[in-house]
Structure formats: structure tokens, C-alpha cells
Scaffold this active site. Structure first.
Site, PDB file in Angstrom:
ATOM      1  N   ARG A 214       0.843  -1.196   0.000  1.00 40.70           N
ATOM      2  CA  ARG A 214       0.000   0.000   0.000  1.00 40.70           C
ATOM      3  C   ARG A 214       0.880   1.249   0.000  1.00 40.70           C
ATOM      4  O   ARG A 214       1.934   1.286   0.636  1.00 40.70           O
ATOM      5  CB  ARG A 214      -0.944   0.025   1.211  1.00 40.70           C
ATOM      6  CG  ARG A 214      -2.139  -0.896   1.068  1.00 40.70           C
ATOM      7  CD  ARG A 214      -3.097  -0.457  -0.044  1.00 40.70           C
ATOM      8  NE  ARG A 214      -4.264  -1.310  -0.189  1.00 40.70           N
ATOM      9  CZ  ARG A 214      -4.403  -2.281  -1.094  1.00 40.70           C
ATOM     10  NH1 ARG A 214      -3.426  -2.552  -1.945  1.00 40.70           N
ATOM     11  NH2 ARG A 214      -5.527  -2.966  -1.169  1.00 40.70           N
ATOM     12  N   HIS A 262      -1.264  -0.301 -10.069  1.00 42.18           N
ATOM     13  CA  HIS A 262      -1.982  -1.188  -9.147  1.00 42.18           C
ATOM     14  C   HIS A 262      -2.465  -2.449  -9.872  1.00 42.18           C
ATOM     15  O   HIS A 262      -3.650  -2.790  -9.844  1.00 42.18           O
ATOM     16  CB  HIS A 262      -3.157  -0.462  -8.475  1.00 42.18           C
ATOM     17  CG  HIS A 262      -3.579  -1.114  -7.188  1.00 42.18           C
ATOM     18  ND1 HIS A 262      -4.005  -0.405  -6.092  1.00 42.18           N
ATOM     19  CD2 HIS A 262      -3.636  -2.424  -6.812  1.00 42.18           C
ATOM     20  CE1 HIS A 262      -4.304  -1.244  -5.109  1.00 42.18           C
ATOM     21  NE2 HIS A 262      -4.087  -2.479  -5.526  1.00 42.18           N
TER      22      HIS A 262
HETATM   23  P1  NAP Z   1      -1.801 -10.875   5.306  1.00 40.21           P
HETATM   24  O1  NAP Z   1      -1.852 -12.324   4.969  1.00 40.21           O
HETATM   25  O2  NAP Z   1      -2.770 -10.325   6.289  1.00 40.21           O
HETATM   26  O3  NAP Z   1      -0.315 -10.569   5.805  1.00 40.21           O
HETATM   27  C1  NAP Z   1       0.044  -9.341   6.355  1.00 40.21           C
HETATM   28  C2  NAP Z   1       1.471  -9.427   6.821  1.00 40.21           C
HETATM   29  O4  NAP Z   1       1.878  -8.130   7.276  1.00 40.21           O
HETATM   30  C3  NAP Z   1       1.669 -10.383   8.010  1.00 40.21           C
HETATM   31  O5  NAP Z   1       2.927 -11.004   7.904  1.00 40.21           O
HETATM   32  C4  NAP Z   1       1.650  -9.425   9.208  1.00 40.21           C
HETATM   33  O6  NAP Z   1       2.362  -9.898  10.331  1.00 40.21           O
HETATM   34  C5  NAP Z   1       2.379  -8.251   8.599  1.00 40.21           C
HETATM   35  N1  NAP Z   1       2.120  -7.000   9.328  1.00 40.21           N
HETATM   36  C6  NAP Z   1       0.958  -6.328   9.456  1.00 40.21           C
HETATM   37  N2  NAP Z   1       1.125  -5.228  10.202  1.00 40.21           N
HETATM   38  C7  NAP Z   1       2.436  -5.203  10.548  1.00 40.21           C
HETATM   39  C8  NAP Z   1       3.231  -4.316  11.306  1.00 40.21           C
HETATM   40  N3  NAP Z   1       2.718  -3.216  11.882  1.00 40.21           N
HETATM   41  N4  NAP Z   1       4.532  -4.607  11.474  1.00 40.21           N
HETATM   42  C9  NAP Z   1       5.065  -5.720  10.925  1.00 40.21           C
HETATM   43  N5  NAP Z   1       4.374  -6.591  10.164  1.00 40.21           N
HETATM   44  C10 NAP Z   1       3.069  -6.334   9.994  1.00 40.21           C
HETATM   45  O7  NAP Z   1      -1.960  -9.988   4.001  1.00 40.21           O
HETATM   46  P2  NAP Z   1      -1.674 -10.415   2.465  1.00 40.21           P
HETATM   47  O8  NAP Z   1      -2.791 -11.211   1.916  1.00 40.21           O
HETATM   48  O9  NAP Z   1      -0.300 -10.969   2.390  1.00 40.21           O
HETATM   49  O10 NAP Z   1      -1.731  -8.972   1.761  1.00 40.21           O
HETATM   50  C11 NAP Z   1      -0.826  -7.936   2.104  1.00 40.21           C
HETATM   51  C12 NAP Z   1      -1.261  -6.644   1.440  1.00 40.21           C
HETATM   52  O11 NAP Z   1      -0.974  -6.678   0.039  1.00 40.21           O
HETATM   53  C13 NAP Z   1      -2.746  -6.360   1.489  1.00 40.21           C
HETATM   54  O12 NAP Z   1      -3.136  -5.830   2.737  1.00 40.21           O
HETATM   55  C14 NAP Z   1      -2.906  -5.330   0.373  1.00 40.21           C
HETATM   56  O13 NAP Z   1      -2.711  -4.048   0.921  1.00 40.21           O
HETATM   57  C15 NAP Z   1      -1.762  -5.657  -0.588  1.00 40.21           C
HETATM   58  N6  NAP Z   1      -2.228  -6.140  -1.897  1.00 40.21           N
HETATM   59  C16 NAP Z   1      -1.846  -5.473  -3.020  1.00 40.21           C
HETATM   60  C17 NAP Z   1      -2.246  -5.928  -4.262  1.00 40.21           C
HETATM   61  C18 NAP Z   1      -1.792  -5.246  -5.518  1.00 40.21           C
HETATM   62  O14 NAP Z   1      -2.246  -5.607  -6.620  1.00 40.21           O
HETATM   63  N7  NAP Z   1      -0.909  -4.280  -5.459  1.00 40.21           N
HETATM   64  C19 NAP Z   1      -3.073  -7.053  -4.366  1.00 40.21           C
HETATM   65  C20 NAP Z   1      -3.469  -7.702  -3.193  1.00 40.21           C
HETATM   66  C21 NAP Z   1      -3.046  -7.234  -1.963  1.00 40.21           C
HETATM   67  P3  NAP Z   1       1.688 -10.973  11.351  1.00 40.21           P
HETATM   68  O15 NAP Z   1       1.490 -12.235  10.575  1.00 40.21           O
HETATM   69  O16 NAP Z   1       2.725 -11.134  12.408  1.00 40.21           O
HETATM   70  O17 NAP Z   1       0.400 -10.374  11.812  1.00 40.21           O
END
Ligand code: NAP
Length: 299
Positions: A214, A262
Site C-alpha cells: 500500500r 496497481h
Molecule cells: P496478510 O496475509 O494479512 O499478511 C500481512 C502481513 O503483514 C503479516 O505477515 C503481518 O504480520 C504483517 N504486518 C501487518 N502489520 C504489521 C506491522 N505493523 N509490522 C510488521 N508486520 C506487519 O496480508 P496479504 O494477503 O499478504 O496482503 C498484504 C497486502 O498486500 C494487502 O493488505 C494489500 O494491501 C496488498 N495487496 C496489493 C495488491 C496489488 O495488486 N498491489 C493485491 C493484493 C493485496 P503478522 O502475521 O505477524 O500479523
């Protein structure tokens, strides 16, 4: 038959309706109707603002992985599930691997200008340190693909789950090793402006940043300053504070920035409709839905 509201922008309906109906034939999928008649809501940003009238909905299923535009909605009392989908995972892994290879192989150093640049042997992946911030569904998939190629990958997460480095204490070491820094963190109060001038200064000189997480993660002005001095070598940015990225934004003109619109990982109907169907069946069977968002943490 369960009644499900499709609360997403109109443009999504033609592609999504057939995929969802094929994945879940027992669903009566509608775009409107009496709010109290719906058992569940399939949601994408722009589709619905007021969830309060949907008193019988047992699930709001987001079609997006990032839920920052809905998680703070005060009218939302129903359980919220985010999208976790094999197509998203693989798409994100391909995107990050492609741009990492550009950084790793220094593809931009070669040009059709008649100069035979053979002075340096390119390093192997094993010699290249990559750090992934956020080791969730997507960060974990990216780290897995890069590790399979042979990159020296380490991850950072809040809890340390799936990662070598954890929390605020682990961040400086995670950054210090990052010749390529891949950012896959959700947008939460804790991650906003995480990559400020001080943290960018912890990266090794010339590091590449790839951010498909993000846009709020990075302080734009601090990044441009770090690019101007060469401390950050290049930034590949897929997400921005304002999208579409305004034409006047300096990222567009900066020679060390690559802007992608994006598109790093799309939610594709064919891979994610079965995920939605599984969650709908679970709630109809009285089971808890998968991939519930922790409203307190915001992801
Ligand atoms: P997820 O499974 O919820 O994983 C989030 C990760 O971030 C986890 O490892 C979490 O740690 C870590 N995290 C969250 N807050 C943190 C903090 N304050 N400090 C350190 N680590 C932190 O999410 P995901 O499915 O991988 O998706 C991640 C993000 O990718 C989405 O939220 C979205 O914004 C983005 N995204 C972008 C696209 C694109 O096309 N550009 C597409 C899809 C998603 P813990 O496991 O320890 O909680």
C-alpha cells in the site's frame, strides 16, 4: 437457497456474476433487494457504504485482499472476510520476482549503444539479499518463489510468524540487509509512513524498493530525497496514496522510479469465486468463515 448481495461497482458484474454462480449454484445472487433478505454480502470498494440494514447477513466477503477501505466502517457489524486466493498469491509472486530479477541482473545497465559492457560478472541469486516486509499470504508466496530461485530471502512481520525478523526491534536488521526490499504490508495505523527518512537510511546504498503493498507505507518526499542522493537505487511502485497517481506527481518523471498502475495482483474471478463459494457454504453450514479480518489490528 441462500440470498447473496453483490455489492461491488457495476463494471465488475459481467465478469463476476457468471463465475460466482458457476462456483456456487445454490446461491441466489442479486444486485439489490430488501436488505433484511440477504444471508451474505460480496463486497468490493465502491459497492456499499451502509451495512446497518443488512441485519441477517452473516458474512461480508471482500473481493480484495486489502480491507483498509471497509475495516473502519462503523456500520459494519457483520463478520468481515478478506480475499485469500491462489491467483492473487501467484500473481503477486510473479510480479515481485520479475522486478527483483530486473534489479538483480541490472537489466537497466545494458543498452543498444555499441558498448560491450562485460567488465562485471553478474552475481548469482544466492549472493543477493532480499527482504520481504510482511510475510502473510502474499509476502510468504513471494518469499517462496524467490527462495526457489536461490535468493537469500529473509522476512519481517509483526509477530515473527513466518519471518526471521519481528516487530519494531527486528526492523533495522531487516532493512540493513535488503539489497532488494519488497513491501507487502497492509495499510494500518501501524504501517503508515513506516518507511520514513530514518528507515530508508537504514537500507544499504543502492537498494531497490518494490512496493505492491500500500502507498501509505512510504513517505513520498523522503523516498524522492533518497532516490536523488542515490541512497535508494530504484523504486518500483504499484500502489500510491492517491490512485490513479496524479499526472503531476514527481514519481512519474523521476528516472529512478517505475510506476505500475496497481496491477501487481488482481483478484481473478476464476480463481477467487471458489474461495467465495467455500466461505458462503461454511456460513450456511453454521461454521465460521475463513480469512476473517481482525478488526482491531485492521488486517
Ligand atoms: P496478510 O496475509 O494479512 O499478511 C500481512 C502481513 O503483514 C503479516 O505477515 C503481518 O504480520 C504483517 N504486518 C501487518 N502489520 C504489521 C506491522 N505493523 N509490522 C510488521 N508486520 C506487519 O496480508 P496479504 O494477503 O499478504 O496482503 C498484504 C497486502 O498486500 C494487502 O493488505 C494489500 O494491501 C496488498 N495487496 C496489493 C495488491 C496489488 O495488486 N498491489 C493485491 C493484493 C493485496 P503478522 O502475521 O505477524 O500479523
Amino acid at each position: 437457497m441462500m440470498r447473496v448481495l453483490f455489492a461491488a461497482p457495476d463494471a465488475m458484474w459481467p465478469a463476476w456474476a457468471p463465475a460466482l454462480r458457476a462456483a456456487c449454484p445454490e446461491m441466489d445472487l442479486r444486485r439489490d433487494g430488501p436488505p433484511e433478505s440477504f444471508d451474505a454480502i460480496i463486497y468490493a470498494p465502491g459497492g456499499l457504504d451502509d451495512f446497518a440494514p443488512y441485519v441477517n447477513a452473516r458474512l461480508v466477503q471482500s473481493l480484495w485482499a486489502g480491507v483498509e477501505r471497509i475495516v473502519g466502517n462503523a456500520t459494519l457489524t457483520q463478520p468481515l472476510a478478506r480475499m485469500v486466493d491462489p491467483g492473487l498469491r501467484h500473481g503477486m509472486a510473479e510480479y515481485c520476482t520479475g522486478w527483483t530479477m530486473r534489479a538483480h541482473l541490472r537489466m537497466d545497465d545494458y543498452a543498444q549503444d555499441g558498448i560491450w559492457r562485460n567488465a562485471q560478472t553478474p552475481p548469482l541469486a544466492a549472493d543477493r539479499r532480499v527482504t520481504v516486509l510482511g510475510m502473510g499470504e502474499l509476502g510468504g508466496a513471494v518469499a517462496g518463489m524467490l527462495s526457489a530461485i536461490g535468493f537469500d530471502v529473509a522476512g519481517w512481520s509483526a509477530s515473527g510468524r513466518g519471518a526471521e525478523f519481528a516487530g519494531a526491534g527486528g526492523l533495522p536488521r531487516a532493512l540493513a540487509r535488503a539489497e532488494v526490499l519488497i513491501c507487502l504490508l497492509p495499510d494500518t495505523p501501524d504501517t503508515r509512513n513506516l518507511l520514513n527518512a530514518d528507515r530508508l537510511a537504514m537500507l544499504p546504498r543502492g537498494a531497490w524498493i518494490i512496493n505492491p503493498g500500500r502507498g501509505t507505507l512510504i513517505n513520498d518526499a523522503a523516498l524522492i530525497a533518497a532516490l536523488d542522493t542515490g541512497h535508494v537505487g530504484h523504486a518500483v511502485l504499484d500502489v500510491f496514496r492517491t490512485e490513479p497517481l496524479p499526472a503531476a506527481h514527481p514519481f512519474w518523471a523521476h528516472p529512478c522510479v517505475t510506476v505500475t498502475p496497481h496491477i501487481a495482483a488482481e483478484t481473478r474471478p476464476q480463481t477467487s469465486a471458489p474461495v467465495v463459494a467455500e466461505n458462503l457454504r461454511r456460513i450456511m453450514a453454521g461454521q465460521g468463515p475463513l480469512y476473517l479480518v481482525d478488526r482491531g489490528r485492521g488486517y
